[in-house]
Design a protein around this motif. Structure first.
Motif, PDB file in Angstrom:
ATOM      1  N   SER A   1      -0.419  -9.410  -0.462  1.00 48.10           N
ATOM      2  CA  SER A   1      -0.780  -8.227   0.304  1.00 48.10           C
ATOM      3  C   SER A   1      -0.401  -8.406   1.768  1.00 48.10           C
ATOM      4  CB  SER A   1      -2.275  -7.946   0.175  1.00 48.10           C
ATOM      5  OG  SER A   1      -3.020  -9.027   0.684  1.00 48.10           O
ATOM      6  N   TYR A   2      -0.486  -7.303   2.495  1.00 50.12           N
ATOM      7  CA  TYR A   2      -0.284  -7.326   3.934  1.00 50.12           C
ATOM      8  C   TYR A   2      -1.283  -6.372   4.572  1.00 50.12           C
ATOM      9  CZ  TYR A   2       2.523  -3.075   3.272  1.00 50.12           C
ATOM     10  OH  TYR A   2       2.951  -1.814   2.935  1.00 50.12           O
ATOM     11  N   THR A   3      -1.473  -6.501   5.875  1.00 44.65           N
ATOM     12  CA  THR A   3      -2.503  -5.741   6.582  1.00 44.65           C
ATOM     13  C   THR A   3      -1.881  -4.781   7.585  1.00 44.65           C
ATOM     14  OG1 THR A   3      -4.031  -7.593   6.366  1.00 44.65           O
ATOM     15  CG2 THR A   3      -4.582  -5.929   7.997  1.00 44.65           C
ATOM     16  N   LEU A   4      -2.355  -3.563   7.561  1.00 49.21           N
ATOM     17  CA  LEU A   4      -2.015  -2.566   8.575  1.00 49.21           C
ATOM     18  C   LEU A   4      -3.303  -2.101   9.229  1.00 49.21           C
ATOM     19  CD1 LEU A   4       0.617  -0.306   6.736  1.00 49.21           C
ATOM     20  CD2 LEU A   4       1.048  -2.158   8.339  1.00 49.21           C
ATOM     21  N   TYR A   5      -3.201  -1.563  10.430  1.00 44.94           N
ATOM     22  CA  TYR A   5      -4.363  -1.080  11.168  1.00 44.94           C
ATOM     23  C   TYR A   5      -4.173   0.393  11.498  1.00 44.94           C
ATOM     24  CZ  TYR A   5      -5.310  -6.031  11.684  1.00 44.94           C
ATOM     25  OH  TYR A   5      -5.554  -7.353  11.417  1.00 44.94           O
ATOM     26  N   ALA A   6      -5.286   1.105  11.618  1.00 42.51           N
ATOM     27  CA  ALA A   6      -5.262   2.519  11.988  1.00 42.51           C
ATOM     28  C   ALA A   6      -6.480   2.814  12.855  1.00 42.51           C
ATOM     29  CB  ALA A   6      -5.262   3.400  10.746  1.00 42.51           C
ATOM     30  N   LYS A   7      -6.269   3.582  13.930  1.00 43.71           N
ATOM     31  CA  LYS A   7      -7.361   3.980  14.821  1.00 43.71           C
ATOM     32  C   LYS A   7      -7.713   5.442  14.543  1.00 43.71           C
ATOM     33  CE  LYS A   7      -6.289   0.863  18.614  1.00 43.71           C
ATOM     34  NZ  LYS A   7      -6.021   0.745  20.051  1.00 43.71           N
ATOM     35  N   PHE A   8      -9.016   5.715  14.465  1.00 39.10           N
ATOM     36  CA  PHE A   8      -9.507   7.062  14.192  1.00 39.10           C
ATOM     37  C   PHE A   8     -10.538   7.448  15.243  1.00 39.10           C
ATOM     38  CE2 PHE A   8      -8.159   5.418  10.095  1.00 39.10           C
ATOM     39  CZ  PHE A   8      -7.454   6.488   9.559  1.00 39.10           C
ATOM     40  N   ASP A   9     -10.696   8.753  15.473  1.00 40.99           N
ATOM     41  CA  ASP A   9     -11.767   9.237  16.349  1.00 40.99           C
ATOM     42  C   ASP A   9     -13.108   9.173  15.637  1.00 40.99           C
ATOM     43  OD1 ASP A   9     -10.002   9.805  18.440  1.00 40.99           O
ATOM     44  OD2 ASP A   9      -9.586  11.810  17.649  1.00 40.99           O
ATOM     45  N   ASN A  10     -13.108   9.475  14.329  1.00 41.93           N
ATOM     46  CA  ASN A  10     -14.337   9.499  13.545  1.00 41.93           C
ATOM     47  C   ASN A  10     -14.000   9.062  12.128  1.00 41.93           C
ATOM     48  OD1 ASN A  10     -16.723  10.048  12.227  1.00 41.93           O
ATOM     49  ND2 ASN A  10     -16.947  12.111  13.049  1.00 41.93           N
ATOM     50  N   ILE A  11     -14.686   8.031  11.622  1.00 39.39           N
ATOM     51  CA  ILE A  11     -14.405   7.561  10.264  1.00 39.39           C
ATOM     52  C   ILE A  11     -15.380   8.132   9.242  1.00 39.39           C
ATOM     53  CG2 ILE A  11     -13.273   5.449  10.992  1.00 39.39           C
ATOM     54  CD1 ILE A  11     -15.898   3.978  10.226  1.00 39.39           C
TER      55      ILE A  11
ATOM     56  N   VAL B   1      -4.207   4.025  -6.200  1.00 40.26           N
ATOM     57  CA  VAL B   1      -4.808   3.017  -5.329  1.00 40.26           C
ATOM     58  C   VAL B   1      -3.767   1.936  -5.037  1.00 40.26           C
ATOM     59  CG1 VAL B   1      -6.637   1.304  -5.097  1.00 40.26           C
ATOM     60  CG2 VAL B   1      -7.121   3.472  -6.221  1.00 40.26           C
ATOM     61  N   VAL B   2      -3.464   1.734  -3.740  1.00 43.89           N
ATOM     62  CA  VAL B   2      -2.477   0.725  -3.325  1.00 43.89           C
ATOM     63  C   VAL B   2      -3.105  -0.364  -2.476  1.00 43.89           C
ATOM     64  CG1 VAL B   2      -0.522   2.305  -3.483  1.00 43.89           C
ATOM     65  CG2 VAL B   2      -1.772   2.091  -1.321  1.00 43.89           C
ATOM     66  N   GLY B   3      -4.404  -0.256  -2.209  1.00 37.19           N
ATOM     67  CA  GLY B   3      -5.075  -1.260  -1.392  1.00 37.19           C
ATOM     68  C   GLY B   3      -6.522  -0.901  -1.153  1.00 37.19           C
ATOM     69  N   ARG B   4      -7.137  -1.628  -0.234  1.00 39.06           N
ATOM     70  CA  ARG B   4      -8.549  -1.427   0.109  1.00 39.06           C
ATOM     71  C   ARG B   4      -8.731  -1.528   1.613  1.00 39.06           C
ATOM     72  NH1 ARG B   4     -11.673   0.336  -4.062  1.00 39.06           N
ATOM     73  NH2 ARG B   4     -10.894  -0.514  -5.986  1.00 39.06           N
ATOM     74  N   VAL B   5      -9.808  -0.898   2.107  1.00 43.36           N
ATOM     75  CA  VAL B   5     -10.210  -1.070   3.504  1.00 43.36           C
ATOM     76  C   VAL B   5     -10.874  -2.437   3.592  1.00 43.36           C
ATOM     77  CG1 VAL B   5     -11.754  -0.237   5.317  1.00 43.36           C
ATOM     78  CG2 VAL B   5     -10.515   1.399   3.887  1.00 43.36           C
ATOM     79  N   SER B   6     -10.338  -3.322   4.430  1.00 44.24           N
ATOM     80  CA  SER B   6     -10.866  -4.686   4.483  1.00 44.24           C
ATOM     81  C   SER B   6     -11.824  -4.902   5.647  1.00 44.24           C
ATOM     82  CB  SER B   6      -9.719  -5.699   4.558  1.00 44.24           C
ATOM     83  OG  SER B   6      -8.904  -5.442   5.679  1.00 44.24           O
TER      84      SER B   6
ATOM     85  N   ASN C   1      -1.305  -3.767  -1.151  1.00 41.32           N
ATOM     86  CA  ASN C   1      -0.556  -4.596  -2.087  1.00 41.32           C
ATOM     87  C   ASN C   1       0.931  -4.525  -1.752  1.00 41.32           C
ATOM     88  OD1 ASN C   1      -3.007  -4.928  -3.383  1.00 41.32           O
ATOM     89  ND2 ASN C   1      -2.572  -3.354  -4.899  1.00 41.32           N
ATOM     90  N   LYS C   2       1.618  -5.659  -1.799  1.00 34.87           N
ATOM     91  CA  LYS C   2       3.057  -5.666  -1.542  1.00 34.87           C
ATOM     92  C   LYS C   2       3.815  -4.901  -2.607  1.00 34.87           C
ATOM     93  CE  LYS C   2       3.717  -9.350   1.599  1.00 34.87           C
ATOM     94  NZ  LYS C   2       4.729 -10.148   2.212  1.00 34.87           N
ATOM     95  N   THR C   3       3.227  -4.783  -3.801  1.00 32.16           N
ATOM     96  CA  THR C   3       3.903  -4.050  -4.872  1.00 32.16           C
ATOM     97  C   THR C   3       4.008  -2.557  -4.548  1.00 32.16           C
ATOM     98  OG1 THR C   3       1.798  -3.790  -6.041  1.00 32.16           O
ATOM     99  CG2 THR C   3       3.189  -5.666  -6.669  1.00 32.16           C
ATOM    100  N   ALA C   4       3.207  -2.065  -3.607  1.00 27.67           N
ATOM    101  CA  ALA C   4       3.269  -0.657  -3.210  1.00 27.67           C
ATOM    102  C   ALA C   4       4.452  -0.394  -2.296  1.00 27.67           C
ATOM    103  CB  ALA C   4       1.975  -0.250  -2.516  1.00 27.67           C
ATOM    104  N   GLY C   5       5.101  -1.446  -1.814  1.00 24.87           N
ATOM    105  CA  GLY C   5       6.237  -1.275  -0.929  1.00 24.87           C
ATOM    106  C   GLY C   5       5.810  -1.177   0.522  1.00 24.87           C
ATOM    107  N   GLU C   6       6.778  -0.914   1.374  1.00 18.87           N
ATOM    108  CA  GLU C   6       6.514  -0.772   2.803  1.00 18.87           C
ATOM    109  C   GLU C   6       6.447   0.702   3.166  1.00 18.87           C
ATOM    110  OE1 GLU C   6       9.774  -2.887   4.534  1.00 18.87           O
ATOM    111  OE2 GLU C   6       8.657  -4.774   4.534  1.00 18.87           O
ATOM    112  N   PHE C   7       5.813   0.968   4.286  1.00 21.14           N
ATOM    113  CA  PHE C   7       5.686   2.340   4.765  1.00 21.14           C
ATOM    114  C   PHE C   7       6.406   2.475   6.099  1.00 21.14           C
ATOM    115  CE2 PHE C   7       2.085   1.651   1.972  1.00 21.14           C
ATOM    116  CZ  PHE C   7       2.143   2.787   1.179  1.00 21.14           C
ATOM    117  N   ALA C   8       6.955   3.652   6.339  1.00 18.57           N
ATOM    118  CA  ALA C   8       7.673   3.918   7.575  1.00 18.57           C
ATOM    119  C   ALA C   8       6.707   4.109   8.733  1.00 18.57           C
ATOM    120  CB  ALA C   8       8.548   5.161   7.409  1.00 18.57           C
ATOM    121  N   GLU C   9       7.199   3.931   9.949  1.00 17.98           N
ATOM    122  CA  GLU C   9       6.373   4.111  11.152  1.00 17.98           C
ATOM    123  C   GLU C   9       5.896   5.548  11.297  1.00 17.98           C
ATOM    124  OE1 GLU C   9       8.898   2.753  14.296  1.00 17.98           O
ATOM    125  OE2 GLU C   9       8.517   0.645  13.863  1.00 17.98           O
ATOM    126  N   SER C  10       6.572   6.484  10.648  1.00 18.47           N
ATOM    127  CA  SER C  10       6.173   7.893  10.749  1.00 18.47           C
ATOM    128  C   SER C  10       5.126   8.280   9.698  1.00 18.47           C
ATOM    129  CB  SER C  10       7.407   8.793  10.597  1.00 18.47           C
ATOM    130  OG  SER C  10       8.014   8.583   9.342  1.00 18.47           O
TER     131      SER C  10
END
Length: 157
Positions: free
Chosen positions: A39-49, A64-69, A87-96
């Protein structure tokens, strides 16, 4: 001591029932007995979760391709930062790509949905790698806020 076939059958039935309950508990909790998936980790900022929780699913198109860790508060911006383990099996996602907090049904559990974007090297839009932040996010829709706005708008008319 002599045991009858009936006692043996009841004992086997009880063990099978306990095993089935354990499997159901693991399934509901989202715990997998499989080995660790790369797996790999990405981050996201939100105003309200809203009601998003650790271990909430991350879905792309309903899969389902992953979980909030982890969910933390950024000390500089004072906004929630959500860590996504994908999960790495889900592939990579673009910056957009866009991350949104969605709800299953009207009052169901909240999950994080990713809408894949596009990558274009000529425009300078590449792929997200481990540790990157998803720039485009959409915060949770809080039902109480919508009801409050609706009631307030009725009171002004």
């Amino acid at each position: 001591m002599k045991y009858s076939k009936l006692e043996f059958s009841v004992g086997c039935f009880m063990l099978a029932g306990i095993g089935a309950l354990l499997l159901l508990a693991f399934k509901v909790a989202g715990i997998s007995m499989n080995g660790q998936v790369e797996s790999y980790t990405l981050y996201a900022k939100f105003d309200n979760i809203g009601g998003l929780k650790v271990r909430s699913p991350v879905k792309v198109g309903g899969v389902v391709v992953g979980r909030v860790s982890q969910i933390t508060l950024d000390p500089r911006d004072q906004v929630p930062v959500v860590a996504l383990t994908l999960n790495k099996t889900a592939g990579e996602f673009a910056e957009s790509s866009t991350a949104s907090i969605l709800t299953s049904g009207l009052l169901g559990e909240q999950y994080l949905g990713i809408s894949p974007g596009f990558a274009d090297e000529e425009m300078g839009i590449g792929m997200l790698t481990d540790g990157d932040t998803i720039a485009h996010t959409q915060s949770a829709l809080v039902l109480e806020e919508l009801i409050g706005k609706f009631i307030y708008s009725i009171g002004n008319n």
